[in-house]
Design an enzyme around this catalytic site. Structure first.
Site, mmCIF file in Angstrom:
data_model
loop_
_atom_site.group_PDB
_atom_site.id
_atom_site.type_symbol
_atom_site.label_atom_id
_atom_site.label_comp_id
_atom_site.label_asym_id
_atom_site.label_seq_id
_atom_site.Cartn_x
_atom_site.Cartn_y
_atom_site.Cartn_z
ATOM 1 N N LYS A 188 -21.833 -79.906 0.889
ATOM 2 C CA LYS A 188 -23.364 -80.077 0.461
ATOM 3 C C LYS A 188 -23.851 -81.505 0.794
ATOM 4 O O LYS A 188 -24.141 -82.399 -0.079
ATOM 5 C CB LYS A 188 -23.481 -79.821 -1.059
ATOM 6 C CG LYS A 188 -25.072 -79.353 -1.500
ATOM 7 C CD LYS A 188 -25.345 -78.166 -0.709
ATOM 8 C CE LYS A 188 -26.578 -77.441 -1.004
ATOM 9 N NZ LYS A 188 -27.011 -76.353 -0.062
ATOM 10 N N SER A 384 -28.869 -71.668 2.135
ATOM 11 C CA SER A 384 -28.940 -72.016 0.534
ATOM 12 C C SER A 384 -29.589 -71.002 -0.263
ATOM 13 O O SER A 384 -29.573 -69.637 -0.104
ATOM 14 C CB SER A 384 -29.272 -73.333 0.404
ATOM 15 O OG SER A 384 -28.848 -73.799 -0.696
#
Length: 588
Positions: A188, A384
Site C-alpha cells: 500500500k 482499491s
C-alpha cells in the site's frame, strides 16, 4: 436616519431585483437552449478526431430539480466511440483525420478508441494522422492510422515507460509537519513516501511488473499496426530511434515527413479533390451530438442499463468527476425497478477512495443482483475502492491495461507537534473521559487512539477481503495472498482470478444482454445527477460570469498547476479510512 435607512433599503432591493432578473434571464436562456444543436454533415466529409477536451467515459446528464431543467452532454469517450461507429456506415463520412491530437485519455480509454478506429478502417474508409510532435501516449493512439505524418522538425517520443515517486520523510522531519500513517498491506504505497526516503523492494517489484505489463500491451498493438516486431520496437525505444523525423521514418514508425499543408493535400487526393478545393470536415464532438440521436433504436423495448461510476469515491450525490453513493444507489434502484431493464453494466473507472461509500455501493449491488444480472466493465482504473464495488458483479471485464487490485486500506493523520514546538505553540487539553479528546494535530499521537484506528483499519481490510472472496468465489486466504495493496494490469488480474474476461464496454454489454436473455435491446446511460439552483450558480464567478471555476484556475495556474491543486483538494476531502490506488499513472 430613517430617510437614509429607506434609501439604503431601496438600493439593496433594486440590487437584489437586478441580480434575480439577471440570473433569471440566464436560466431562461439555458432552458430555451437546453437541447444541443446537431450538425449537418455534408457529402464527402472527414471527421477531425480532436480529443483534447475529452477526458471522461461518461459526459453526464444533470437534472437541476429546482426549476426542472435537464442537461445532457455528448463529449465523453462513450460518445466518441458511438460517433466512430455511426460514421462507419455514414455515406457522407469518407474518413477520419487525427490532426495534432493532444489526447489526455487514460490507458484503457486510448485502447478503446484505438480499437474502434481499427474497426472503422474495415469499412474501407481511411484514417490519417498528423502531428508536429507525438508524445508516447499520442503515438500509441495515432499509430493505428493508415498513414502517419510528422512535421519535418518534429519528433516521436518513444522511449518506454517510467514512474517517479517523490519521497518526503526527511522533509517532514525538517519542517516539523508529518503524517501519522496506519495501514494494512505491504504494497500500500500510497503512504510510503511519508514513511521512507526511498522506494521499498515491494513497491519497486510491483511497479516493475506493472510497467512491463502495460508496455507489453502498448508495444504489441503498435507492432500489429506498423507491421514491426516487438523486438524491433524495443530496440527503437532503447536507442531513442524516433527522436528525429528521419530516424522515425527509417525505423518505420511513421510513413511521411511533411508539413501540415502537404498532409491536407494528401487528404484532398484521397477524396479526389483538386489541391485548391476545400474539403468538408466536422469535429468528432460535434458529430457525436448527431450520432447520439441515431445510435439507439428506441423502438426496442428491452434495455441494458449502463451505470458509470467514475472518479474518486468520496460520497454524497456525486457528479461526473466524483463517485457518490447518492447517484449510484438511485441509478441501481431505478434500473432494477424498471421492467424493461434486463441487465445492468457498471462501468468502473476509479482509483478508489472512501471505504464507507464503497461498502454502501457494494450493498446496493448485492440487492440488485438478486433481481437482475450485474456485469462490470473496468476502464482506466478499478483499484482499491474501485475494485471493492466491482468485485460483487456476476462477470467482470477489464481492458488489458486496466489498473486494478490494490486491495488494501490505510488511514493518514497530519501531525504538527514538532512544528508547534518550533514556532512556540503548545496545546493543552481538558477532558472528562480517557478517549474524549480523540486526535489533536498538535500532540503526539496517543497509542490508545492509534490502537483504535488500527483496529478499524484491520476490520475494514478483513471486510474488503471477504467481499472479494465472496464475489470471486475464493477463500480469504487466497485473496490475501494477491492483495496487500498490490496493483495489477487487467491481463495479470485475469490470471489471478480477479477478472473474468479481457474486453471493453461493448463486450460487457453483450454479455449482460446474454445474461438478461435478450437479443434485441438498446442501452440507456446513468446516472442522472441531481443538482440545485445553488450548484448552477456556483459555476458563475465574479466578472467572468460565463467561465467555470475550473477554467479560471487553469488560466491562472496552467494545466500542471491546476492538476496539482486538484490533487491537494482531493487529499483534503478524504475522510475516514481510505481504500485508494497508491498513485496516478499517465503515459506522456
Amino acid at each position: 436616519m430613517r430617510f437614509l435607512g429607506n434609501v439604503l433599503a431601496t438600493i439593496v432591493g433594486l440590487f437584489v431585483f437586478c441580480m434575480i432578473a439577471f440570473f433569471g434571464i440566464i436560466i431562461i436562456g439555458l432552458i430555451a437552449g437546453g437541447g444541443e444543436d446537431t450538425v449537418t454533415v455534408k457529402n464527402n466529409s472527414v471527421i477531425e478526431l480532436d480529443l483534447s477536451k475529452v477526458t471522461l467515459d461518461y459526459a453526464g446528464k444533470t437534472n437541476y430539480k429546482d426549476f426542472n431543467y435537464f442537461e445532457a452532454h455528448h463529449d465523453g469517450v462513450t460518445d466518441i466511440l458511438n460517433a466512430i461507429e455511426v460514421a462507419k456506415t455514414d455515406d457522407n463520412i469518407k474518413g477520419i483525420s487525427i490532426l495534432n491530437n493532444q489526447s489526455r485519455l487514460g490507458l484503457a480509454q486510448s485502447k478503446a478508441v484505438r480499437d474502434k478506429l481499427e474497426d472503422f478502417k474495415k469499412s474501407g474508409k481511411f484514417v490519417y494522422a498528423y502531428a508536429n510532435y507525438y508524445t508516447q501516449g499520442e503515438y500509441y493512439l495515432n499509430s493505428v492510422a493508415d498513414q502517419v505524418y510528422l512535421n519535418p522538425v518534429g519528433e516521436v517520443d518513444f522511449k518506454g515507460l517510467a514512474s517517479e515517486i517523490i519521497y518526503m520523510k526527511d522533509l517532514q522531519e525538517k519542517s516539523g509537519v508529518k503524517f501519522e500513517v496506519i495501514r494494512h498491506g505491504k504494497y500500500k504505497s500510497a503512504v510510503e513516501p511519508y514513511l521512507s526516503q526511498e522506494m521499498s523492494p515491494e513497491n519497486r517489484e510491483q511497479m516493475t511488473v506493472l510497467l512491463n505489463s502495460v508496455w507489453s500491451t502498448i508495444v504489441n498493438d503498435i507492432a500489429k499496426s506498423r507491421k514491426l516486431s516487438v523486438i524491433q520496437l524495443n530496440a527503437i525505444a532503447n536507442s531513442l530511434g524516433a527522436r528525429t523525423p528521419e530516424l522515425a521514418l527509417a525505423n518505420k514508425l511513421i510513413d511521411k515527413v511533411a508539413y501540415e499543408d502537404e498532409y491536407h493535400n494528401a487528404i484532398r487526393a484521397k477524396l479526389k479533390l483538386a489541391k485548391d478545393e476545400k474539403y468538408n470536415f466536422v469535429s468528432v464532438t460535434d458529430y457525436a451530438k448527431t450520432a447520439a440521436s441515431t445510435v439507439e433504436d428506441y423502438s426496442k423495448k428491452d434495455i441494458i442499463a449502463v451505470i458509470y461510476a467514475q472518479g474518486e469515491i468520496l460520497g454524497g450525490e456525486g457528479d461526473v468527476n466524483v463517485i457518490g453513493e447518492g447517484s449510484i444507489k438511485r441509478s441501481l434502484q431505478d434500473a432494477r425497478e424498471d421492467k424493461n431493464v434486463k441487465a445492468i453494466v457498471l462501468r468502473v473507472n476509479s482509483p478508489g477512495g472512501s471505504a464507507l461509500t464503497s461498502e454502501l455501493i457494494w450493498r446496493e449491488i448485492e440487492i440488485t443482483k438478486k433481481s437482475k444480472p450485474v456485469v462490470v466493465s473496468m476502464g482506466n482504473y478499478a483499484a482499491s475502492g474501485g475494485y471493492y464495488i466491482a468485485a460483487n458483479a456476476d462477470r467482470i471485464f477489464a481492458e488489458p491495461n486496466t489498473i486494478t487490485g490494490s486491495i488494501g486500506v490505510f488511514g493518514m493523520l497530519p501531525n504538527m507537534n514538532q512544528l508547534g514546538k518550533n514556532i512556540g505553540i503548545n496545546a493543552e487539553q481538558v477532558k472528562t473521559h480517557n478517549n474524549a479528546s480523540g486526535y489533536s494535530i498538535f500532540e503526539p499521537i496517543d497509542e490508545n487512539f492509534k490502537g483504535f484506528v488500527l483496529e478499524s483499519i484491520e476490520k475494514t481490510y478483513a471486510t474488503f477481503l471477504q467481499r472479494v472472496a465472496d464475489g470471486r468465489k475464493m477463500t480469504t486466504e487466497q485473496v490475501d495472498a494477491i492483495a496487500q495493496g498490490r496493483v495489477w494490469t487487467g491481463i495479470d488480474a485475469q490470471k489471478l482470478g480477479l477478472v473474468d474476461e479481457i474486453g471493453g464496454l461493448d463486450a460487457a454489454i453483450k454479455h449482460a444482454a446474454k445474461l438478461g436473455k435478450t437479443t434485441s435491446y438498446r442501452t440507456e446511460n446513468f446516472p442522472e445527477y441531481e443538482k440545485s439552483f445553488e450548484d448552477l450558480l456556483a459555476n458563475f464567478t465574479g466578472i467572468a460570469m460565463f467561465k467555470t471555476k475550473e477554467q479560471l484556475l487553469k488560466e491562472q495556474l496552467g494545466e500542471e498547476g491546476f492538476q496539482m491543486l486538484e490533487q491537494i483538494k482531493r487529499i483534503k476531502s478524504r475522510k475516514g479510512i481510505q481504500a485508494i490506488l497508491p498513485y496516478e499513472i499517465e503515459i506522456r
